[in-house]
Write an enzyme that holds these catalytic residues in place. Sequence first.
Site, PDB file in Angstrom:
ATOM      1  N   LYS A  97       0.831  -1.216   0.000  1.00  0.00           N
ATOM      2  CA  LYS A  97       0.000   0.000   0.000  1.00  0.00           C
ATOM      3  C   LYS A  97       0.862   1.263   0.000  1.00  0.00           C
ATOM      4  O   LYS A  97       0.377   2.368  -0.193  1.00  0.00           O
ATOM      5  CB  LYS A  97      -0.946  -0.007   1.199  1.00  0.00           C
ATOM      6  CG  LYS A  97      -1.954  -1.174   1.157  1.00  0.00           C
ATOM      7  CD  LYS A  97      -2.851  -1.158   2.387  1.00  0.00           C
ATOM      8  CE  LYS A  97      -3.769  -2.355   2.487  1.00  0.00           C
ATOM      9  NZ  LYS A  97      -4.954  -2.278   1.614  1.00  0.00           N
ATOM     10  N   THR A 154     -11.784  -0.131  -1.114  1.00  0.00           N
ATOM     11  CA  THR A 154     -13.151   0.363  -0.919  1.00  0.00           C
ATOM     12  C   THR A 154     -13.098   1.734  -0.256  1.00  0.00           C
ATOM     13  O   THR A 154     -13.984   2.557  -0.444  1.00  0.00           O
ATOM     14  CB  THR A 154     -13.977  -0.605  -0.052  1.00  0.00           C
ATOM     15  OG1 THR A 154     -13.176  -1.015   1.063  1.00  0.00           O
ATOM     16  CG2 THR A 154     -14.412  -1.817  -0.834  1.00  0.00           C
TER      17      THR A 154
END
Length: 799
Positions: A539, A641
């Site tokens: 990430k 999300t």
Amino acid sequence: MKDCTDMNTLAEAIDFHLAYTVGKTADAASVTDWRLALSRAVRDRLILPWFEATRRTYAQNNKRVYYLSIEYLLGRILEDATRNLGLEDEAREALAARGIDFAEVVHDEPDAALGNGGLGRLAACFLDSLSCLGIPAYGYGIRYAHGLFRQSFDQGRQVEMAEEWLRHQHNWEFERAECVYDIGFGGDVREQGGRAVWTPGEVVDAQAYDTPVPGWRARWVNTLRLWSAKPKRAFDLEPFNRGEYMQAAAPEVFAESISRVLYPDDSTETGRTLRLKQEYFFTSASLQDLLRRFLAHNPDPRALPAQVAIQMNDTHPAIAGPELVRLLTDGHGIAFDEAFDIARATLNYTNHTLLPEALESWETRLMAAVLPRHMQIIERIDARLRKDAGARKATSRIVENGKVNMGTLAFTCANRVNGVSALHTDLMKRTVFADLHGIYPDRILNETNGVTPRRWLHGCNPGLRRLLDETIGEAWVCDLERLAAIAPLADDAAFRARFMQVKAANKRRLADWVRAELGVAISPEAMFDIQIKRIHEYKRQLMNALETAALANAIRRDPEAGWTPRVKIFGGKAAPAYHDAKNIIRLINDIAATVNADPVIGDRLKVLYPPNYNVSMAEILIPAADLSEQISTAGKEASGTGNMKFALNGAVTIGTLDGANVEIRDHVGDDNIYIFGMTADEVEAARAGYAAQDHIDRSPVLKEVIDQIREGVYSPDEPTRHWPVLEKLLRDDYFMVAADFDAYWAAQRRVDQGFADRDGWARKAVLNTAHSGWFSSDRTIRGYARDIWQVRSLLGDRA
Ligand code: NBG
């Protein structure tokens, strides 16, 4: 049955429950007591709709969906339920009349921390959408006593503490003392009259706890059924009478450890055993429960696929394949091949990651020891896979090199297998599941993730909710694509101004929260630049941290260069055994401390890392964001999300072409998103001969930061503290932080310019909200219902 709402107003119901459920007078009641009373008053209003939904499902013998997930990241329930029922104003007034603040009461509730990240929050959004759409469904999972750990920082270091969310009464659930199933482990398997008979060496009880899950305005209510592990016998009397109290309590301790924590550390053999037991525990209890419900109305197990659709959320419930086969063969005398076909027609599998280390596998030795009968069945399923492969030289085996590959097992046992974004599904077909896709070419399909607009706009952003209601009416709450109607208003200066007033108010709310929680003053005028998610190397929080340090350098060199003021906010937990991620946390905290104390930098740059990021924190951060950081190495983030929640709330994304970012770009348009860096194919092409040092040598901006960290600029009391981070970066920059750094830096400078143009930025913000309608989890669930489950809504045209 008499409706509780006929009997009393909400205010009376609160008084009633304060006295008769909580057992307190108003004078003696604490905030928590009021919360418990309000929760009961609200929960009461779900009961009749809940009964009605069940009645209709039975009356129509409708197909049901069973969602099996090891995580449900629900967050707080009371505020959401109150809003959902349209009772917010009434509750606020009732409490105010008693001298109590509604906000304080709802914020007293601890987050239900039964999840970890995107996978668990997705499960929670799906529950909401299933109910909103009126699709008969059960969520099945584990009622963790402690869930995910609570994070704090000690001099920048992550410290983990047990979460205590169940210490206070959790009064949304109904304990079902009578709903208990045997779950066996170990023991041996014998053959008896042609049937296998498994005699487990150890048996625990799985006991159900039910939480009603209301859809919008409680027009439909489904059930979340969570399993708690209990001993068969509470304690051993004999050692107890001898005074050996610890030994007497052993059965209880062993059994209850199964539902104690989410993701126990699996770096040890005992940790792995516990994890496998957890997975089997909740999967078996769920399958026994749904079979019982099915058989009560359908005598023939062969009809199962017509009545039941089971979704395996990732591989954690993948033992469902062998378990269902076991129940059908050993339990109902169906032959293996037929049992397997029934199981396969009933089960489906969602894959949520392609990272090899995240695809579960268990040593065959461990599997055989914990689940000996299942190991036999797995071997037969593997043989079936080889048969289906025919002449193809399939490389995939379920059992391979002494391991059981749970991804391959889940795929083989599933009717449909789905990815969670277009790119991810494409990569599933081309990489990890390429040969399984060759054998079963119709099996893989895509269902891009979504988020529930009830919590992630209506709930967390009341200002924007009101603006939308006034502008386009209220129907967007259950039909999010209606947001498109505000797109033309991006060109309307008055609308833009109102939209940005809402954003400004949300930023002030966050600034107040930051002052109260962290004691830091931040200016709501600055750009709020936020990266919140699990801390993981892919990430690339590290890339953001390095960019932060580089920006600090640039500001120090030329403080009056007209910088766009920024507040960078990080949030997220690292897995307790993930040392490299924990090192990154410490580096971020050290950079934050140094930058924030620098008088030359001042308000031009502030860096915050509030500890213990969770759903409730996200609800404050996301509506206040200007910039959403979605900067994973392309090809590694299955979907994301959080990226959708930010865009929905009018934040502009800076991101790579990864996961659902690709689809966000397609919807919001190139002008309203900042895309940078290598594509997934470029990342893989760059692997051969890759060396981070080459990129660092070519980037003076990055090189300066690396040198500073090496010299201890960010850890003067211990100059070598962050060497392990640098060492890893130089030796093994698998996620290509160095290669993408310059592109990221350049994109950030474009963001600076973009933000300085207030009108231009407001346009982008409005268009992000306007074009996020497609990212509703209602759209996703409609896709699953149509393409995977073949179930219909029981709300008719209202769904
Ligand atoms: C996560 C992915 C995210 C994705 C969520 C929900 C796991 C194993 N995977 O990109 O990393 O958004 O699942 O699909 O938690």
